[in-house]
Design an enzyme around this catalytic site. Structure first.
Site, PDB file in Angstrom:
ATOM      1  N   HIS A 180      -5.093  16.404-106.472  1.00  0.00           N
ATOM      2  CA  HIS A 180      -4.522  16.612-105.126  1.00  0.00           C
ATOM      3  C   HIS A 180      -4.505  18.088-104.697  1.00  0.00           C
ATOM      4  CE1 HIS A 180      -3.436  12.595-106.034  1.00  0.00           C
ATOM      5  NE2 HIS A 180      -2.253  12.821-106.560  1.00  0.00           N
ATOM      6  N   ASP A 230      -8.615   9.650-104.303  1.00  0.00           N
ATOM      7  CA  ASP A 230      -7.556  10.645-104.453  1.00  0.00           C
ATOM      8  C   ASP A 230      -6.705  10.394-103.217  1.00  0.00           C
ATOM      9  OD1 ASP A 230      -5.962  12.936-103.937  1.00  0.00           O
ATOM     10  OD2 ASP A 230      -7.203  14.064-105.320  1.00  0.00           O
ATOM     11  N   HIS A 231      -5.523   9.804-103.385  1.00  0.00           N
ATOM     12  CA  HIS A 231      -4.836   9.312-102.180  1.00  0.00           C
ATOM     13  C   HIS A 231      -4.449  10.443-101.234  1.00  0.00           C
ATOM     14  CE1 HIS A 231      -1.093  10.209-104.338  1.00  0.00           C
ATOM     15  NE2 HIS A 231      -0.464  10.113-103.197  1.00  0.00           N
TER      16      HIS A 231
HETATM   17  C1  BG6 Z   1       0.350  10.720-107.935  1.00  0.00           C
HETATM   18  C2  BG6 Z   1       0.959  11.263-109.176  1.00  0.00           C
HETATM   19  O1  BG6 Z   1      -1.037  10.885-107.943  1.00  0.00           O
HETATM   20  O2  BG6 Z   1       0.894  11.395-106.801  1.00  0.00           O
HETATM   21  C3  BG6 Z   1       2.461  11.156-109.145  1.00  0.00           C
HETATM   22  O3  BG6 Z   1       0.446  10.563-110.302  1.00  0.00           O
HETATM   23  C4  BG6 Z   1       3.019  11.766-107.881  1.00  0.00           C
HETATM   24  O4  BG6 Z   1       3.040  11.782-110.283  1.00  0.00           O
HETATM   25  C5  BG6 Z   1       2.299  11.242-106.650  1.00  0.00           C
HETATM   26  O5  BG6 Z   1       4.407  11.440-107.808  1.00  0.00           O
HETATM   27  C6  BG6 Z   1       2.718  12.003-105.397  1.00  0.00           C
HETATM   28  O6  BG6 Z   1       2.167  11.388-104.258  1.00  0.00           O
HETATM   29  P1  BG6 Z   1       2.894  11.458-102.845  1.00  0.00           P
HETATM   30  O7  BG6 Z   1       1.951  10.806-101.907  1.00  0.00           O
HETATM   31  O8  BG6 Z   1       4.200  10.726-103.003  1.00  0.00           O
HETATM   32  O9  BG6 Z   1       3.136  12.919-102.571  1.00  0.00           O
END
Ligand code: BG6
Length: 518
Positions: A252, A189-190
């Site tokens: 997230h 989960d980044h």
């Molecule tokens: C991803 C989603 O996991 O996270 C995207 O699939 C979203 O829809 C993105 O745009 C948002 O990540 P960050 O790091 O740009 O806030």
């Protein structure tokens, strides 16, 4: 099977297999992350990267792709020719039909050669930048093709979506588990790789002026906003099935909530931390009836609008989106964590596409001082806030009350900010760098464990089911470029709260002290 615990754990000396090496994730995130790790000496010299995809490509073409990706997306730019060549020679490419076990046998032979030439002791990390439907098949073919027979460790790194609901997630997990033990699986989960999400624990648990107050005696509410300016771009087909609930909330948003709400773990080790996170998810109040959902959740979809002078399409006009779609591009909810620490404290969460700014922030709003004494008797005091800025600005600020300079005792809000991204500049490591490095070191702390995922789906499924039942009757439209449906304010006003402006903007009465030039 996998992950031989007796082998030394090392971020070095491994072969990294990138499945989906010609795709977007590899280009935008994975190659740049590997290069940054290399530049910082974290990969050492005894490593190799094997790009895999169906499309035929020579090693040279592949290395050119890697060069382009790093040029465009990496925080370090490709170094001078000689140094660059020394890096890129670690990359090879194999065209692979992932449904064909024979191809995996060839891959095995190729891998053994590489391992020999770099003196790598059989450690293999498989990064599947692929559609989840393929995870099971690839895992089986890795096993049947002999790729898991080497002496070192074998780890599988996968990306969401982990299923569409609990039953499909469970099926997917079963397929993977026939080959890889839970300890060998690293689910990304980044958001858990972001600097400030990892910093939540430190801010909470290492500061005497936060830790004792971190409960329902002192905290009035928590607000988590993940706002994006982008629409669904070219991902309409995927997004139309997932919507904000599955794309952002199930993962997230809930992850950030658990980091805020979890009990301090007894040790700072991966399993203790993840145990505490699971307990939080189990304590989140389930919303299942249409009434409960109507009262606590707002779902929205962007219609035509504009932002910074640019006309923007509505969601239903986007490519590959059904013109009658009731998919939500905005989600806001009032959640409760029903345990002793948090009973009665609303956690307001909201996320949406086509909002006015790109920003992820967590606001902890503290309870007011008694309003019948001293200054509060005479004026409306602002609550104290702790704001954690996750993305793209990284930092924290606290807002408190102080005397306005002058002869009368007027009280005024003051904000003191520590802008972390301004300090370290653009060179804070990217989420993917940390996560790849952690997976290669065998550290699970910032990866989602299966039981965590299972509870998260069990919270999400009843909401999705209720929405299916009411066929979009509760869907609220909001103009692209706005802050979402007005109803999302009502979630808070009922309790006398409001969404705090993201980035502290529009707050003219606040005096800022900051390490930036705000
Ligand atoms: C991803 C989603 O996991 O996270 C995207 O699939 C979203 O829809 C993105 O745009 C948002 O990540 P960050 O790091 O740009 O806030």
């Amino acid at each position: 099977m996998t992950d031989n615990k007796n082998e030394p754990i090392s971020a070095h000396e491994a072969v990294y297999f990138i499945f989906g090496a010609t795709g977007d994730l590899a280009r935008r995130k994975l190659f740049p992350a590997l290069y940054s790790l290399y530049r910082e000496g974290k990969l050492g010299e005894r490593f190799a990267i094997v790009g895999l995809a169906r499309r035929p490509r020579t090693n040279d073409q592949f290395r050119d792709d890697v060069h382009e990706s790093i040029q465009e997306f990496c925080r370090y730019k490709p170094s001078e020719k000689e140094a660059w060549n020394a890096f890129v020679e670690h990359f090879t490419y194999q065209s692979l039909d992932i449904g064909n076990v024979e191809a995996f046998k060839q891959l095995k032979a190729h891998t053994e050669e590489i391992e020999k030439s770099y003196d790598i002791p059989g450690n293999r990390l498989f990064y599947l930048a692929l559609a989840p439907e393929l995870f099971g098949n690839v895992s089986r073919n890795l096993r049947d093709g002999g790729m898991l027979e080497s002496k070192g460790w074998h780890r599988l790194v996968i990306e969401k979506p982990f299923g569409y609901d609990y039953p499909s997630a469970e099926r997917l997990n079963e397929e993977i588990r026939q080959v890889f033990r839970e300890e060998a699986v690293f689910r990304i989960d980044h958001y858990l790789g972001k600097e400030m999400v990892q910093n939540i624990e430190v801010i909470r648990l290492s500061n005497a002026f936060f830790e004792p107050l971190w409960n329902n005696n002192h905290i009035a509410n928590v607000q988590i906003t993940l706002a994006e300016t982008v629409g669904v771009e070219e991902r309409g087909a995927y997004y139309n099935k997932s919507g904000a609930l599955r794309d952002m909330v199930q993962n997230h948003m809930l992850q950030m909530l658990t980091m805020i709400a979890m009990e301090p773990p007894s040790r700072l080790d991966a399993e203790d931390i993840r145990d505490e996170k699971v307990k939080v998810l189990r304590s989140v109040r389930n919303l299942s009836s249409l009434d409960e959902i109507g009262e606590n959740i707002v779902r929205g979809q962007y219609s035509e609008g504009s932002s910074r002078g640019k006309e923007l399409k509505g969601y239903r006009q986007e490519d590959s989106v059904d013109p009658n779609s009731v998919t939500e591009t905005f989600f806001a909810a009032r959640l409760f964590v029903d345990n002793f620490r948090w009973a009665g404290v609303p956690f307001y969460v909201r996320t949406g596409k086509r909002l006015p700014v790109k920003s992820t922030e967590i606001v902890i709003e503290f309870k007011n001082v008694p309003n019948n004494v001293l200054f509060a008797k005479r004026q409306n005091l602002s609550p104290n806030l702790l704001v954690i800025r996750v993305n793209p600005m990284e930092g924290i600020y606290i807002r408190f009350n102080a005397k306005k300079p002058g002869n009368d005792m007027t009280v005024q809000p003051v904000a003191m900010e520590f802008c972390q991204s301004c300090q370290v500049g653009l060179n804070t490591p990217e989420a993917y760098e940390r996560l790849i490095f952690d997976a290669a070191r065998g550290d699970h702390t910032y990866f989602t464990r299966w039981d965590e995922l299972a509870v998260a789906w069990k919270l999400i499924d009843p909401i999705a089911a209720a929405w299916r039942e009411n066929e979009g009757k509760d869907l609220q439209f909001y103009p692209a470029g706005s802050w979402g449906p007005e109803k999302s304010e009502d979630l808070l006003t009922r309790e006398g709260f409001h969404w705090w402006p993201v980035n502290g903007q529009d707050e003219d009465n606040v005096i800022w002290v900051s390490n930036t030039s705000k």
